[in-house]
Design a protein around this motif. Structure first.
Motif, PDB file in Angstrom:
ATOM      1  N   ARG A 155      44.607  56.370 -44.253  1.00 20.48           N
ATOM      2  CA  ARG A 155      44.346  57.397 -45.257  1.00 20.48           C
ATOM      3  C   ARG A 155      44.921  58.765 -44.876  1.00 20.48           C
ATOM      4  O   ARG A 155      44.752  59.735 -45.609  1.00 20.48           O
ATOM      5  CB  ARG A 155      42.833  57.538 -45.485  1.00 20.48           C
ATOM      6  CG  ARG A 155      42.185  56.267 -46.039  1.00 20.48           C
ATOM      7  CD  ARG A 155      40.689  56.446 -46.224  1.00 20.48           C
ATOM      8  NE  ARG A 155      40.070  55.241 -46.759  1.00 20.48           N
ATOM      9  CZ  ARG A 155      39.965  54.952 -48.045  1.00 20.48           C
ATOM     10  NH1 ARG A 155      40.454  55.806 -48.939  1.00 20.48           N
ATOM     11  NH2 ARG A 155      39.387  53.853 -48.452  1.00 20.48           N
ATOM     12  N   GLU A 156      45.569  58.838 -43.718  1.00 21.66           N
ATOM     13  CA  GLU A 156      46.108  60.125 -43.272  1.00 21.66           C
ATOM     14  C   GLU A 156      47.295  59.902 -42.349  1.00 21.66           C
ATOM     15  O   GLU A 156      47.571  58.771 -41.940  1.00 21.66           O
ATOM     16  CB  GLU A 156      45.030  60.922 -42.547  1.00 21.66           C
ATOM     17  CG  GLU A 156      44.450  60.207 -41.351  1.00 21.66           C
ATOM     18  CD  GLU A 156      43.269  60.938 -40.739  1.00 21.66           C
ATOM     19  OE1 GLU A 156      42.945  60.653 -39.567  1.00 21.66           O
ATOM     20  OE2 GLU A 156      42.670  61.796 -41.415  1.00 21.66           O
ATOM     21  N   GLU A 157      47.994  60.991 -42.040  1.00 15.45           N
ATOM     22  CA  GLU A 157      49.139  60.890 -41.145  1.00 15.45           C
ATOM     23  C   GLU A 157      48.695  60.393 -39.774  1.00 15.45           C
ATOM     24  O   GLU A 157      47.556  60.606 -39.353  1.00 15.45           O
ATOM     25  CB  GLU A 157      49.846  62.245 -41.016  1.00 15.45           C
ATOM     26  CG  GLU A 157      50.575  62.660 -42.276  1.00 15.45           C
ATOM     27  CD  GLU A 157      51.635  63.711 -42.021  1.00 15.45           C
ATOM     28  OE1 GLU A 157      51.825  64.107 -40.854  1.00 15.45           O
ATOM     29  OE2 GLU A 157      52.292  64.126 -42.993  1.00 15.45           O
ATOM     30  N   THR A 158      49.622  59.735 -39.076  1.00 13.42           N
ATOM     31  CA  THR A 158      49.277  59.087 -37.816  1.00 13.42           C
ATOM     32  C   THR A 158      50.451  59.200 -36.858  1.00 13.42           C
ATOM     33  O   THR A 158      51.568  59.555 -37.259  1.00 13.42           O
ATOM     34  CB  THR A 158      48.936  57.597 -38.059  1.00 13.42           C
ATOM     35  OG1 THR A 158      48.623  56.968 -36.819  1.00 13.42           O
ATOM     36  CG2 THR A 158      50.117  56.863 -38.686  1.00 13.42           C
ATOM     37  N   THR A 159      50.198  58.900 -35.596  1.00  8.80           N
ATOM     38  CA  THR A 159      51.283  58.806 -34.613  1.00  8.80           C
ATOM     39  C   THR A 159      51.462  57.354 -34.174  1.00  8.80           C
ATOM     40  O   THR A 159      52.255  57.075 -33.279  1.00  8.80           O
ATOM     41  CB  THR A 159      50.982  59.675 -33.375  1.00  8.80           C
ATOM     42  OG1 THR A 159      49.730  59.266 -32.793  1.00  8.80           O
ATOM     43  CG2 THR A 159      50.906  61.143 -33.749  1.00  8.80           C
ATOM     44  N   GLU A 160      50.750  56.446 -34.819  1.00  8.20           N
ATOM     45  CA  GLU A 160      50.787  55.036 -34.427  1.00  8.20           C
ATOM     46  C   GLU A 160      51.911  54.287 -35.127  1.00  8.20           C
ATOM     47  O   GLU A 160      52.406  54.702 -36.178  1.00  8.20           O
ATOM     48  CB  GLU A 160      49.445  54.370 -34.741  1.00  8.20           C
ATOM     49  CG  GLU A 160      48.277  54.945 -33.947  1.00  8.20           C
ATOM     50  CD  GLU A 160      46.971  54.258 -34.283  1.00  8.20           C
ATOM     51  OE1 GLU A 160      46.974  53.382 -35.178  1.00  8.20           O
ATOM     52  OE2 GLU A 160      45.950  54.598 -33.652  1.00  8.20           O
ATOM     53  N   ALA A 161      52.289  53.159 -34.525  1.00  9.14           N
ATOM     54  CA  ALA A 161      53.324  52.303 -35.107  1.00  9.14           C
ATOM     55  C   ALA A 161      52.826  51.720 -36.428  1.00  9.14           C
ATOM     56  O   ALA A 161      51.624  51.494 -36.609  1.00  9.14           O
ATOM     57  CB  ALA A 161      53.663  51.171 -34.141  1.00  9.14           C
ATOM     58  N   PRO A 162      53.723  51.455 -37.370  1.00 12.05           N
ATOM     59  CA  PRO A 162      53.317  50.854 -38.644  1.00 12.05           C
ATOM     60  C   PRO A 162      52.857  49.415 -38.442  1.00 12.05           C
ATOM     61  O   PRO A 162      53.303  48.735 -37.522  1.00 12.05           O
ATOM     62  CB  PRO A 162      54.589  50.912 -39.483  1.00 12.05           C
ATOM     63  CG  PRO A 162      55.693  50.874 -38.478  1.00 12.05           C
ATOM     64  CD  PRO A 162      55.185  51.654 -37.296  1.00 12.05           C
TER      65      PRO A 162
END
Length: 410
Positions: free
Chosen positions: A168-175
């Motif tokens: 639901r929000e921006e992330t730094t994790e891999a898709p």
């Protein structure tokens, strides 16, 4: 309704993986990313897609449908650039679906010199806004996802599902690689199928992830998690045709068990040989044929001065073959440093077997396949890499089946 013509044509492309030219300077960091991009072209996609758009201007298909992974890694600027490239189309509608790399992808980057920097990601709201022209064609939209439906003509109904898993929000994790439709969207899909049934429309399903396992050895993360439920709906409402992408391989599977659906997976537009599908709908049947885009005739005069663009399929083939075989050859050099010819033969064989599978030209006579299996390169390859045996055995097809064309009768 897109067109009132009973006999009409639309095109399907997938996995364009566009990274906007403004997001890189062709420097060291970007060059390194290209080398690790598994054979995808990152340098020329703005040019290639612009040429494809010019072909559409000339030939006027009713629609171009893009089954996801529009962007390289979910950069907002790349999605905006994609929409801008196709903006000049007046007669052809562009219907876009997100892929697993498009929404809130923590790998979104721009590249300057030796460094990478975080790039703005795409939220569902931004996606809807960027591709507003697609959603304006919608008969209905799903409130729980980015799925929507579109009536193509008086007989055919297009259902563009959102099979992706994102937060639901921006992330730094891999898709996420895997996909899922989800309970809410499944209810909405059934509602669309019921609408089509009540209005005597023939539904065609589109999504990024796959309905079927198109390779028995490699399918984890590619088939939607709730494929059983989706197939059940396809059977109940007699859905005869589905399109998907994600695996970057051109593949066609006919009806499976009680599911009457033929699924066509479109190969990646940014690799192999720029494959795309031409779909012609008629009152009693649909025909599909895979074509590869020869963009030479649609280049500008300035672009025609670039050797790589004029010989683009050779560039893509070399890129793909080199990417596939490089890592395997490097590991074999440590064991066979005195037999470089054998290592080269293994790398070449491994590369070509994959290349033929990815572009759908993977049909061989039994005698030709037996020669491959009897070669020293193949025997050494599977002896040292038994984990590849099942996979390699699935790449060629000796039956009469083709992955390049199909006819669906109604």
């Amino acid at each position: 309704m897109i067109t009132k013509d009973l006999n009409t044509e639309f095109w399907v492309i997938s996995d364009t993986h566009l990274i906007a030219d403004s997001l890189h300077d062709e420097g060291q960091a970007f060059s390194r990313m290209q080398k690790t991009s598994q054979g995808k072209d990152l340098y020329y996609q703005e040019t290639a897609l612009s040429a494809f758009m010019r072909m559409a201007q000339r030939k006027n298909p009713a629609a171009i449908i893009v089954t996801g992974d529009v962007t390289f890694n979910g950069e907002r600027v790349s999605a905006e650039r994609f929409a801008e490239i196709f903006k000049p189309l007046m007669k052809t509608k562009v219907l876009v679906l997100p892929g697993n790399h498009d929404i809130f992808d923590g790998w979104a980057r721009e590249f300057r010199g030796k460094k990478q920097f975080y790039a703005g990601e795409i939220s569902p709201m931004f996606w809807h806004s960027i591709f507003d022209k697609s959603y304006r064609e919608a008969t209905d939209e799903d409130n729980s996802s980015l799925a929507y439906s579109v009536q193509l003509n008086p007989q055919y109904f297009l259902l563009l599902a959102d099979s992706n898993i994102y937060g639901r929000e921006e992330t730094t994790e891999a898709p996420h690689t895997r996909g899922m439709i989800g309970k809410e969207q499944l209810k909405w899909i059934e509602k669309q199928f019921r609408y089509a049934q009540e209005h005597n429309l023939r539904p065609i399903l589109f999504m990024h992830h796959n309905l079927y396992a198109h390779n028995p050895a490699v399918n984890k993360g590619y088939v939607v998690d709730d494929a059983v439920e989706l197939r059940r709906l396809c059977a109940r409402y007699n859905v005869k045709l589905a399109f998907s992408g994600h695996i970057h391989a051109q593949n066609i599977m006919g009806p499976q068990g009680t599911t009457p659906t033929t699924e066509i997976v479109t190969s990646s537009f940014c690799s192999n040989d720029q494959g795309y599908g031409v779909v012609r709908v008629h009152s009693r049947h649909i025909t599909y044929i895979r074509r590869n885009f020869d963009m030479t005739r649609y280049l500008t005069e300035k672009e025609k001065q670039d050797y790589t663009l004029v010989h683009f399929h050779k560039y893509l083939k070399d890129l793909q073959l080199g990417s596939i075989s490089a890592d395997m050859m490097q590991s074999e050099l440590n064991k066979y440093h005195d037999d470089i010819d054998l290592v080269r033969a293994m790398g070449k064989l491994f590369g070509w077997m994959n290349y033929h599978f990815f572009n759908g030209h993977n049909h061989l006579k039994v005698s030709e396949l037996n020669k491959i299996h009897a070669s020293k390169a193949y025997k050494t390859l599977i002896a040292h890499h038994p984990e590849f045996r099942l996979y390699l055995e699935t790449l060629y097809d000796t039956s009469d089946h083709t992955n390049l064309q199909v006819k669906i009768k109604y």
